[in-house]
Design a protein around this motif. Structure first.
Motif, mmCIF file in Angstrom:
data_model
loop_
_atom_site.group_PDB
_atom_site.id
_atom_site.type_symbol
_atom_site.label_atom_id
_atom_site.label_comp_id
_atom_site.label_asym_id
_atom_site.label_seq_id
_atom_site.Cartn_x
_atom_site.Cartn_y
_atom_site.Cartn_z
ATOM 1 N N SER A 106 0.836 -1.198 0.000
ATOM 2 C CA SER A 106 0.000 0.000 0.000
ATOM 3 C C SER A 106 0.873 1.250 0.000
ATOM 4 N N PHE A 107 0.544 2.195 -0.893
ATOM 5 C CA PHE A 107 1.332 3.420 -1.019
ATOM 6 C C PHE A 107 0.416 4.634 -1.113
ATOM 7 N N GLY A 123 3.404 11.198 -10.471
ATOM 8 C CA GLY A 123 4.021 11.669 -9.233
ATOM 9 C C GLY A 123 4.905 10.601 -8.622
ATOM 10 N N VAL A 124 5.047 10.644 -7.288
ATOM 11 C CA VAL A 124 5.955 9.762 -6.558
ATOM 12 C C VAL A 124 5.172 8.981 -5.506
ATOM 13 N N LEU A 125 5.515 7.693 -5.341
ATOM 14 C CA LEU A 125 4.896 6.874 -4.303
ATOM 15 C C LEU A 125 5.483 7.215 -2.940
ATOM 16 N N ARG A 126 4.625 7.153 -1.894
ATOM 17 C CA ARG A 126 5.065 7.252 -0.516
ATOM 18 C C ARG A 126 4.633 5.983 0.211
ATOM 19 N N LYS A 186 -8.732 6.492 0.608
ATOM 20 C CA LYS A 186 -8.808 5.907 1.955
ATOM 21 C C LYS A 186 -7.902 6.690 2.891
ATOM 22 N N HIS A 187 -8.325 6.792 4.151
ATOM 23 C CA HIS A 187 -7.550 7.518 5.155
ATOM 24 C C HIS A 187 -7.245 8.947 4.691
ATOM 25 N N ASP A 188 -8.270 9.579 4.123
ATOM 26 C CA ASP A 188 -8.186 10.986 3.732
ATOM 27 C C ASP A 188 -7.167 11.257 2.638
ATOM 28 N N GLU A 189 -6.878 10.288 1.793
ATOM 29 C CA GLU A 189 -5.932 10.525 0.699
ATOM 30 C C GLU A 189 -6.104 9.454 -0.372
ATOM 31 N N TRP A 190 -5.548 9.734 -1.543
ATOM 32 C CA TRP A 190 -5.526 8.755 -2.615
ATOM 33 C C TRP A 190 -4.376 7.782 -2.391
ATOM 34 N N ARG A 191 -4.691 6.489 -2.565
ATOM 35 C CA ARG A 191 -3.684 5.457 -2.354
ATOM 36 C C ARG A 191 -3.759 4.450 -3.500
ATOM 37 N N VAL A 192 -2.662 3.745 -3.707
ATOM 38 C CA VAL A 192 -2.643 2.672 -4.691
ATOM 39 C C VAL A 192 -2.144 1.405 -4.006
ATOM 40 N N HIS A 193 -2.883 0.318 -4.176
ATOM 41 C CA HIS A 193 -2.525 -0.977 -3.616
ATOM 42 C C HIS A 193 -1.957 -1.841 -4.748
ATOM 43 N N THR A 230 -1.989 -4.680 22.917
ATOM 44 C CA THR A 230 -2.894 -3.543 23.028
ATOM 45 C C THR A 230 -3.046 -2.894 21.661
ATOM 46 N N ALA A 231 -3.935 -1.914 21.594
ATOM 47 C CA ALA A 231 -4.200 -1.270 20.296
ATOM 48 C C ALA A 231 -2.948 -0.630 19.728
ATOM 49 N N SER A 232 -2.035 -0.208 20.598
ATOM 50 C CA SER A 232 -0.822 0.433 20.110
ATOM 51 C C SER A 232 0.218 -0.578 19.648
ATOM 52 N N GLY A 233 -0.027 -1.864 19.913
ATOM 53 C CA GLY A 233 0.866 -2.899 19.412
ATOM 54 C C GLY A 233 1.999 -3.211 20.355
ATOM 55 N N LEU A 234 2.855 -4.148 19.951
ATOM 56 C CA LEU A 234 4.014 -4.560 20.724
ATOM 57 C C LEU A 234 5.253 -3.920 20.124
ATOM 58 N N CYS A 235 5.317 -2.593 20.217
ATOM 59 C CA CYS A 235 6.451 -1.839 19.659
ATOM 60 C C CYS A 235 6.609 -2.072 18.162
ATOM 61 N N GLU A 236 5.479 -2.171 17.455
ATOM 62 C CA GLU A 236 5.517 -2.385 16.017
ATOM 63 C C GLU A 236 5.743 -1.069 15.292
ATOM 64 N N GLU A 237 6.379 -1.127 14.109
ATOM 65 C CA GLU A 237 6.423 0.065 13.271
ATOM 66 C C GLU A 237 5.049 0.264 12.656
ATOM 67 N N ALA A 238 4.728 1.499 12.327
ATOM 68 C CA ALA A 238 3.423 1.799 11.756
ATOM 69 C C ALA A 238 3.286 1.128 10.396
ATOM 70 N N ASP A 239 2.058 0.632 10.116
ATOM 71 C CA ASP A 239 1.796 0.084 8.794
ATOM 72 C C ASP A 239 1.886 1.183 7.746
ATOM 73 N N SER A 240 2.104 0.784 6.508
ATOM 74 C CA SER A 240 2.307 1.771 5.457
ATOM 75 C C SER A 240 1.062 2.589 5.177
ATOM 76 N N HIS A 241 -0.123 2.081 5.594
ATOM 77 C CA HIS A 241 -1.333 2.847 5.327
ATOM 78 C C HIS A 241 -1.715 3.721 6.519
#
Length: 446
Positions: A11-12, A133-136, A164-171, A401-412
């Motif tokens: 997801s970008f 444009g450029v992928l993020r 999704k999530h207030d922006e255009w995304r490409v899967h 927990t909802a914040s996870g086990l010190c996980e990095e944020a998902d790309s979306h």
């Protein structure tokens, strides 16, 4: 060993440099019209070949993109016809929301890597009209798509453009053409898995000796809690006639559960990976819902549990690490005593999270015990000796927990949100307004 192509969806976000977000909005509106037109013509009794040709010829999109949209819509209708005897509903029309544009690489969209190492995109929403444009995204996802673009062993496949999530995304889907996955026949460690509405229990047994190597119960109570909160919101909204906001609530719930299941599945895969040549064994629950009847409230909870989603995510992530999966008959795994000298089976053996055999007084955490029985059932179905078992080591519980086990944020995640404007108005503003109105509805109708 088994060779199988494995596909991953990345997801970008989109940083648009040429063209306008309004063009993407226009393309997704046309995708919605195509999808609804396929459904309308099927209702009128058209032949599917005629539907395909008619809709493709009259669409204002890249021809290949339209073909993919028609195929997807016909697939939804085919699923409906296959299950309508089980009271499945016909695919509903999209009215207020856009529909994802489905595109083939190098036709509806294209990705390239420029001299600075950025991944550039081009979306052709209709012939000779491009948005560039450029992928993020997360560094891992960007690196994987670069590998797919530069390696003959990888293939960049179909992508979907969504808002999704207030922006255009490409899967974007990327496929490793020949990814090696071990065969379950050569496993040295058998990991039994028991999935519940608030936790997943794992137990690893050595295949040669039958020793319990380790066990863990990963709890995720936030999924159950948040799903109940959203259910309450929807009921209150229905009471006051605020059904216009149901899509907002449903999307928020699906996003939360999906994100949490991804994180839980990563925890499961990471834990399993510590063992030598493991195989992950699940209960085969595909027909479980057919036999559930515990009253209205409990039926609603159990019928909506994401058993299959979590299993698919674990299986998929494990396969990328070369770890195979298998399943067994789930009958009585929660009621049977795991002691090989007893094996007494009775519903009264289990009470909530505590298992106590009514025959031999053996006691254990009910879910961990069920994971042991799943592994034992796998030995039995392989026509191997079920390991002799008298006691179990203490079980370790981990609470996610909802914040996870010190996980990095998902790309979306919101960290990449851009607040893209579309169709002359900020989608962030419109959805935020809907959520604010929803908050005023829920508390006042209790």
């Amino acid at each position: 060993m088994q060779d199988a192509g494995l596909t991953q969806t990345l997801s970008f976000g989109l940083t648009i440099q040429t063209g306008s977000p309004d063009n993407l909005y226009e393309g997704c509106l046309e995708a919605r019209r195509v999808r609804n037109e396929v459904n309308r013509l099927d209702r009128e009794g058209w032949d599917w070949d005629d539907i395909h040709d008619t809709v493709v010829d009259n669409a204002n999109l890249v021809k290949n993109t339209t073909q993919l949209l028609v195929q997807k819509a016909l697939g939804e209708i085919e699923t409906y016809h296959d299950h309508k005897d089980n009271e499945w509903g016909r695919p509903f029309p999209y009215i207020d929301e856009t529909y994802p544009m489905r595109m083939n690489h190098n036709e509806g969209y294209a990705l390239t890597v420029d001299d600075s190492g950025d991944v550039r995109f081009r979306v052709s929403y209709k012939p000779y009209n491009h948005v560039k444009g450029v992928l993020r995204g997360s560094p891992n996802h960007l690196e994987r798509v670069k590998n797919a673009l530069n390696s003959d062993s990888w293939r960049v496949g179909v992508a979907e453009l969504v808002y999704k999530h207030d922006e255009w995304r490409v899967h974007v889907t990327v496929t490793h053409k020949t990814r090696t996955v071990a065969s379950p026949d050569y496993a040295e460690t058998v990991v039994g898995v028991d999935i519940n509405e608030d936790c997943v229990a794992l137990t690893a047994l050595n295949r040669a000796t039958g020793d319990v190597l380790d066990s863990v119960v990963i709890e995720y109570p936030d999924i159950k809690r948040v799903r109940h909160e959203f259910f309450t919101k929807r009921k209150r909204m229905q009471k006051v006639g605020q059904s216009a906001f149901e899509n907002v609530v449903q999307t928020e719930e699906q996003d939360f559960v999906h994100d949490q299941l991804h994180k839980v599945s990563r925890d499961v895969t990471r834990w399993v990976s510590q063992f030598n040549e493991p195989v992950i064994v699940f209960e085969d629950l595909k027909d479980m819902r057919d036999s559930i009847d515990y009253g209205t409230r409990m039926n609603r909870r159990l019928h909506s549990l994401p058993f299959a989603a979590l299993r698919d995510m674990v299986t998929y992530k494990a396969a990328w690490g070369g770890i195979p999966s298998d399943d067994v008959d789930p009958a009585y795994t929660s009621q049977r005593c795991p002691r090989t000298e007893c094996l007494h089976t009775e519903r009264a053996n289990r009470r909530w999270k505590r298992f106590k055999c009514m025959e031999c007084d053996f006691q254990d955490h009910a879910d961990r015990k069920a994971a042991v029985c799943v592994a034992q059932e796998w030995f039995h179905e392989q026509n191997e000796n079920v390991p002799s078992l008298e006691t179990l080591p203490s079980v370790r519980k981990v609470r996610r927990t909802a914040s996870g086990l010190c996980e990095e944020a998902d790309s979306h995640g919101a960290v990449f949100a851009s607040g893209v404007y579309r169709h002359g108005k900020s989608a962030r503003d419109s959805q935020s307004q809907a959520r604010e109105e929803l908050k005023t509805v829920a508390p006042t109708t209790g």
